[in-house]
Motif scaffolding. Structure first.
Motif, PDB file in Angstrom:
ATOM      1  N   ALA A  70       0.830  -1.213   0.000  1.00 49.20           N
ATOM      2  CA  ALA A  70       0.000   0.000   0.000  1.00 49.20           C
ATOM      3  C   ALA A  70       0.862   1.259   0.000  1.00 49.20           C
ATOM      4  N   GLU A  71       1.973   1.245   0.727  1.00 50.25           N
ATOM      5  CA  GLU A  71       2.884   2.399   0.729  1.00 50.25           C
ATOM      6  C   GLU A  71       3.537   2.585  -0.635  1.00 50.25           C
ATOM      7  N   ILE A  73       2.263   1.730  -3.543  1.00 49.36           N
ATOM      8  CA  ILE A  73       1.234   2.254  -4.443  1.00 49.36           C
ATOM      9  C   ILE A  73       1.015   3.742  -4.194  1.00 49.36           C
ATOM     10  N   ALA A  74       0.998   4.156  -2.923  1.00 47.37           N
ATOM     11  CA  ALA A  74       0.823   5.577  -2.604  1.00 47.37           C
ATOM     12  C   ALA A  74       1.991   6.397  -3.143  1.00 47.37           C
ATOM     13  N   THR A  75       3.197   5.877  -3.023  1.00 41.26           N
ATOM     14  CA  THR A  75       4.381   6.597  -3.503  1.00 41.26           C
ATOM     15  C   THR A  75       4.393   6.675  -5.031  1.00 41.26           C
ATOM     16  N   SER A  77       1.878   6.569  -7.034  1.00 46.64           N
ATOM     17  CA  SER A  77       0.805   7.407  -7.566  1.00 46.64           C
ATOM     18  C   SER A  77       1.089   8.902  -7.389  1.00 46.64           C
ATOM     19  N   GLN A  78       2.104   9.264  -6.625  1.00 48.25           N
ATOM     20  CA  GLN A  78       2.442  10.679  -6.418  1.00 48.25           C
ATOM     21  C   GLN A  78       3.541  11.172  -7.358  1.00 48.25           C
TER      22      GLN A  78
END
Length: 137
Positions: A70-71, A73-75, A77-78
């Motif tokens: 999840a981390e 994917i968050a990184t 996507s930014q």
């Protein structure tokens, strides 16, 4: 690659689950057989300690895998993709699409190894133990 590794892990998860159930049934029958002497308390406490640490490690490992993904994917996507050239934009889109696939260590179709599964197992053990104690009384 990840699908092949999940397939390998599935076999181990099933083996751990079967062994855990068999050990739990053995401990249950042994504890309620009224053959406990003081020397057996040490054995049961060691088995309980090893079982609980193994259970915790498996649940923690599964949850940490989900958290790290999840981390990532968050990184990903930014990323400021709008400054990329056309080829890199396409590669980024393909990479982002592949990262959005669900990656969990599945136990069955509905259950994956994480804190929710651990909590459900602990609730089940508590329910069985409370019924067994009431039946024994």
């Amino acid at each position: 690659m990840h699908i092949a590794k999940i397939g390998e892990i599935d076999i181990l998860v099933a083996a751990f689950a079967i062994c855990g159930v068999l050990i739990g049934i053995g401990i249950y029958f042994y504890m309620f057989s009224n053959n406990l002497s003081p020397e057996y308390y040490l054995r049961i406490s060691v088995i309980a300690f090893v079982g609980s640490t193994t259970f915790s490690a498996i649940i923690w490992g599964g949850q940490s895998t989900e958290t790290i993904i999840a981390e990532i994917i968050a990184t990903v996507s930014q990323v400021r993709w709008y400054n990329f050239n056309r080829t890199n934009k396409k590669l980024y889109l393909i990479f982002l699409t592949n990262m959005m696939k669900e990656r969990k260590i599945k136990f069955t179709e509905n259950y994956s190894i994480n804190y929710q599964l651990g909590l459900a197992i602990v609730r089940g053990i508590y329910s069985v133990a409370s019924v067994a104690v009431k039946m024994r009384s």
